[in-house]
Write a protein that holds these residues in place. Structure first.
Motif, PDB file in Angstrom:
ATOM      1  N   MET A  90       0.851  -1.179   0.000  1.00 24.59           N
ATOM      2  CA  MET A  90       0.000   0.000   0.000  1.00 24.59           C
ATOM      3  C   MET A  90       0.896   1.240   0.000  1.00 24.59           C
ATOM      4  O   MET A  90       1.798   1.354   0.818  1.00 24.59           O
ATOM      5  CB  MET A  90      -0.902  -0.011   1.250  1.00 24.59           C
ATOM      6  N   PRO A  91       0.626   2.188  -0.899  1.00 26.70           N
ATOM      7  CA  PRO A  91       1.447   3.400  -0.921  1.00 26.70           C
ATOM      8  C   PRO A  91       1.178   4.256   0.310  1.00 26.70           C
ATOM      9  O   PRO A  91       0.123   4.166   0.932  1.00 26.70           O
ATOM     10  CB  PRO A  91       0.983   4.113  -2.192  1.00 26.70           C
ATOM     11  N   ARG A  92       2.156   5.080   0.646  1.00 24.52           N
ATOM     12  CA  ARG A  92       2.049   5.939   1.829  1.00 24.52           C
ATOM     13  C   ARG A  92       2.128   7.405   1.450  1.00 24.52           C
ATOM     14  O   ARG A  92       2.921   7.796   0.597  1.00 24.52           O
ATOM     15  CB  ARG A  92       3.209   5.675   2.782  1.00 24.52           C
ATOM     16  N   LEU A  93       1.318   8.186   2.141  1.00 23.87           N
ATOM     17  CA  LEU A  93       1.443   9.632   2.092  1.00 23.87           C
ATOM     18  C   LEU A  93       2.130  10.036   3.391  1.00 23.87           C
ATOM     19  O   LEU A  93       1.552   9.908   4.471  1.00 23.87           O
ATOM     20  CB  LEU A  93       0.067  10.300   1.965  1.00 23.87           C
ATOM     21  N   HIS A  94       3.369  10.476   3.290  1.00 21.19           N
ATOM     22  CA  HIS A  94       4.152  10.937   4.438  1.00 21.19           C
ATOM     23  C   HIS A  94       3.887  12.431   4.577  1.00 21.19           C
ATOM     24  O   HIS A  94       4.307  13.223   3.719  1.00 21.19           O
ATOM     25  CB  HIS A  94       5.643  10.704   4.205  1.00 21.19           C
ATOM     26  N   VAL A  95       3.200  12.836   5.626  1.00 22.61           N
ATOM     27  CA  VAL A  95       2.805  14.233   5.810  1.00 22.61           C
ATOM     28  C   VAL A  95       3.670  14.853   6.902  1.00 22.61           C
ATOM     29  O   VAL A  95       3.694  14.360   8.036  1.00 22.61           O
ATOM     30  CB  VAL A  95       1.305  14.330   6.186  1.00 22.61           C
ATOM     31  N   LEU A  96       4.364  15.937   6.537  1.00 28.35           N
ATOM     32  CA  LEU A  96       5.255  16.602   7.482  1.00 28.35           C
ATOM     33  C   LEU A  96       4.575  17.835   8.045  1.00 28.35           C
ATOM     34  O   LEU A  96       4.131  18.712   7.291  1.00 28.35           O
ATOM     35  CB  LEU A  96       6.560  16.982   6.806  1.00 28.35           C
ATOM     36  N   CYS A  97       4.486  17.886   9.356  1.00 22.93           N
ATOM     37  CA  CYS A  97       3.757  18.926  10.058  1.00 22.93           C
ATOM     38  C   CYS A  97       4.728  19.705  10.944  1.00 22.93           C
ATOM     39  O   CYS A  97       5.505  19.110  11.675  1.00 22.93           O
ATOM     40  CB  CYS A  97       2.671  18.254  10.900  1.00 22.93           C
ATOM     41  N   GLY A  98       4.670  21.028  10.864  1.00 23.27           N
ATOM     42  CA  GLY A  98       5.511  21.848  11.727  1.00 23.27           C
ATOM     43  C   GLY A  98       5.653  23.251  11.181  1.00 23.27           C
ATOM     44  O   GLY A  98       5.335  23.533  10.028  1.00 23.27           O
ATOM     45  N   LEU A  99       6.142  24.134  12.024  1.00 20.41           N
ATOM     46  CA  LEU A  99       6.364  25.524  11.643  1.00 20.41           C
ATOM     47  C   LEU A  99       7.558  25.655  10.700  1.00 20.41           C
ATOM     48  O   LEU A  99       8.397  24.745  10.641  1.00 20.41           O
ATOM     49  CB  LEU A  99       6.640  26.360  12.900  1.00 20.41           C
ATOM     50  N   PRO A 100       7.665  26.777   9.993  1.00 19.16           N
ATOM     51  CA  PRO A 100       8.883  27.019   9.222  1.00 19.16           C
ATOM     52  C   PRO A 100      10.095  26.946  10.162  1.00 19.16           C
ATOM     53  O   PRO A 100      10.029  27.398  11.307  1.00 19.16           O
ATOM     54  CB  PRO A 100       8.696  28.453   8.703  1.00 19.16           C
ATOM     55  N   GLY A 101      11.167  26.362   9.653  1.00 14.31           N
ATOM     56  CA  GLY A 101      12.386  26.260  10.450  1.00 14.31           C
ATOM     57  C   GLY A 101      12.413  25.098  11.414  1.00 14.31           C
ATOM     58  O   GLY A 101      13.401  24.885  12.113  1.00 14.31           O
ATOM     59  N   SER A 102      11.333  24.319  11.464  1.00 16.15           N
ATOM     60  CA  SER A 102      11.285  23.209  12.424  1.00 16.15           C
ATOM     61  C   SER A 102      12.108  22.010  11.978  1.00 16.15           C
ATOM     62  O   SER A 102      12.441  21.153  12.797  1.00 16.15           O
ATOM     63  CB  SER A 102       9.833  22.784  12.685  1.00 16.15           C
ATOM     64  N   GLY A 103      12.422  21.919  10.695  1.00 18.52           N
ATOM     65  CA  GLY A 103      13.207  20.795  10.199  1.00 18.52           C
ATOM     66  C   GLY A 103      12.465  19.881   9.246  1.00 18.52           C
ATOM     67  O   GLY A 103      12.928  18.778   8.949  1.00 18.52           O
ATOM     68  N   LYS A 104      11.319  20.332   8.739  1.00 14.04           N
ATOM     69  CA  LYS A 104      10.507  19.485   7.855  1.00 14.04           C
ATOM     70  C   LYS A 104      11.261  19.080   6.590  1.00 14.04           C
ATOM     71  O   LYS A 104      11.297  17.903   6.236  1.00 14.04           O
ATOM     72  CB  LYS A 104       9.208  20.204   7.457  1.00 14.04           C
ATOM     73  N   THR A 105      11.844  20.041   5.919  1.00  9.68           N
ATOM     74  CA  THR A 105      12.516  19.730   4.653  1.00  9.68           C
ATOM     75  C   THR A 105      13.746  18.861   4.885  1.00  9.68           C
ATOM     76  O   THR A 105      13.995  17.919   4.124  1.00  9.68           O
ATOM     77  CB  THR A 105      12.867  21.027   3.898  1.00  9.68           C
ATOM     78  N   THR A 106      14.497  19.127   5.931  1.00  9.28           N
ATOM     79  CA  THR A 106      15.644  18.274   6.256  1.00  9.28           C
ATOM     80  C   THR A 106      15.169  16.839   6.483  1.00  9.28           C
ATOM     81  O   THR A 106      15.768  15.889   5.976  1.00  9.28           O
ATOM     82  CB  THR A 106      16.374  18.807   7.512  1.00  9.28           C
ATOM     83  N   TYR A 107      14.074  16.690   7.222  1.00  8.84           N
ATOM     84  CA  TYR A 107      13.531  15.350   7.469  1.00  8.84           C
ATOM     85  C   TYR A 107      13.038  14.719   6.169  1.00  8.84           C
ATOM     86  O   TYR A 107      13.264  13.541   5.903  1.00  8.84           O
ATOM     87  CB  TYR A 107      12.407  15.410   8.509  1.00  8.84           C
ATOM     88  N   ALA A 108      12.377  15.514   5.333  1.00  9.54           N
ATOM     89  CA  ALA A 108      11.861  15.022   4.053  1.00  9.54           C
ATOM     90  C   ALA A 108      13.000  14.505   3.176  1.00  9.54           C
ATOM     91  O   ALA A 108      12.881  13.449   2.542  1.00  9.54           O
ATOM     92  CB  ALA A 108      11.098  16.121   3.325  1.00  9.54           C
ATOM     93  N   LEU A 109      14.100  15.234   3.138  1.00  4.89           N
ATOM     94  CA  LEU A 109      15.235  14.806   2.331  1.00  4.89           C
ATOM     95  C   LEU A 109      15.823  13.501   2.858  1.00  4.89           C
ATOM     96  O   LEU A 109      16.283  12.659   2.080  1.00  4.89           O
ATOM     97  CB  LEU A 109      16.287  15.915   2.263  1.00  4.89           C
ATOM     98  N   GLY A 110      15.785  13.321   4.182  1.00  2.00           N
ATOM     99  CA  GLY A 110      16.207  12.047   4.766  1.00  2.00           C
ATOM    100  C   GLY A 110      15.274  10.917   4.365  1.00  2.00           C
ATOM    101  O   GLY A 110      15.726   9.802   4.056  1.00  2.00           O
ATOM    102  N   LEU A 111      13.975  11.184   4.364  1.00  2.00           N
ATOM    103  CA  LEU A 111      13.004  10.166   3.930  1.00  2.00           C
ATOM    104  C   LEU A 111      13.228   9.763   2.484  1.00  2.00           C
ATOM    105  O   LEU A 111      13.050   8.597   2.119  1.00  2.00           O
ATOM    106  CB  LEU A 111      11.574  10.691   4.080  1.00  2.00           C
ATOM    107  N   LEU A 112      13.609  10.718   1.661  1.00  2.00           N
ATOM    108  CA  LEU A 112      13.861  10.408   0.249  1.00  2.00           C
ATOM    109  C   LEU A 112      14.971   9.370   0.084  1.00  2.00           C
ATOM    110  O   LEU A 112      14.953   8.590  -0.863  1.00  2.00           O
ATOM    111  CB  LEU A 112      14.244  11.671  -0.528  1.00  2.00           C
ATOM    112  N   ARG A 113      15.917   9.370   1.007  1.00  2.00           N
ATOM    113  CA  ARG A 113      17.020   8.405   0.929  1.00  2.00           C
ATOM    114  C   ARG A 113      16.597   7.001   1.340  1.00  2.00           C
ATOM    115  O   ARG A 113      17.287   6.038   1.027  1.00  2.00           O
ATOM    116  CB  ARG A 113      18.193   8.878   1.786  1.00  2.00           C
TER     117      ARG A 113
END
Length: 162
Positions: free
Chosen positions: A1-24
């Motif tokens: 089953m495919p997953r929608l990984h939803v990142l929640c948080g304020l700007p600067g909280s680390g969402k994009t850094t975490y997202a880039l880690g998930l991509l790996r």
């Protein structure tokens, strides 16, 4: 089953850094409103440009997300998803698409988030698609933000980013 990984948080909280880690570690495509907003309007769109474009970009990205999920490809939704209502709506749309919903609550101290946002305003590193946000905007965002709670009807993965 495919997953929608939803990142929640304020700007600067680390969402994009975490997202880039998930991509790996996942077979996924990352969708982020900021990337498209910067590509279309630059790093400092007017408030009216931002408001008018945000919903349109989100609708286009959701359409793309549905196609990817139907192809059994995970999607990383790097948005923020600040309100309980927005998370409930996204959860319902995800389930209707037959995908698994995973919410990540990415958090750090408010002053840390502000410092990160102000630093990236000046140098942009490590991201090229960075909207300019000042301290007053961060204060307003903090007032609008509703942190995820355990009674929202889905599991929440809590991630402290510093």
């Amino acid at each position: 089953m495919p997953r929608l990984h939803v990142l929640c948080g304020l700007p600067g909280s680390g969402k994009t850094t975490y997202a880039l880690g998930l991509l790996r570690t996942t077979r996924a495509v990352r969708l982020a409103n900021d990337d498209w907003m910067v590509a279309l309007f630059g790093t400092n769109p007017s408030e009216s440009e931002f408001r008018a474009a945000f919903a349109r970009i989100e609708a286009l990205q959701w359409s793309l997300a549905l196609e990817l999920l139907r192809c059994d490809i995970d999607v990383i939704w790097d948005y923020g998803v600040w309100s309980r209502a927005a998370r409930a709506d996204l959860h319902a749309r995800c389930r209707a698409a037959g995908a698994e919903f995973v919410l990540y609550d990415i958090s750090c101290g408010f002053e840390t988030a502000v410092a990160r946002v102000l630093a990236r305003n000046t140098d942009g590193a490590p991201y090229t698609a960075t909207l300019r946000i000042d301290r007053d905007a961060m204060e307003e965002f903090r007032r609008l933000y509703e942190p995820p709670s355990d009674d929202e009807g889905f599991d929440v993965v809590r991630v402290a980013s510093g």
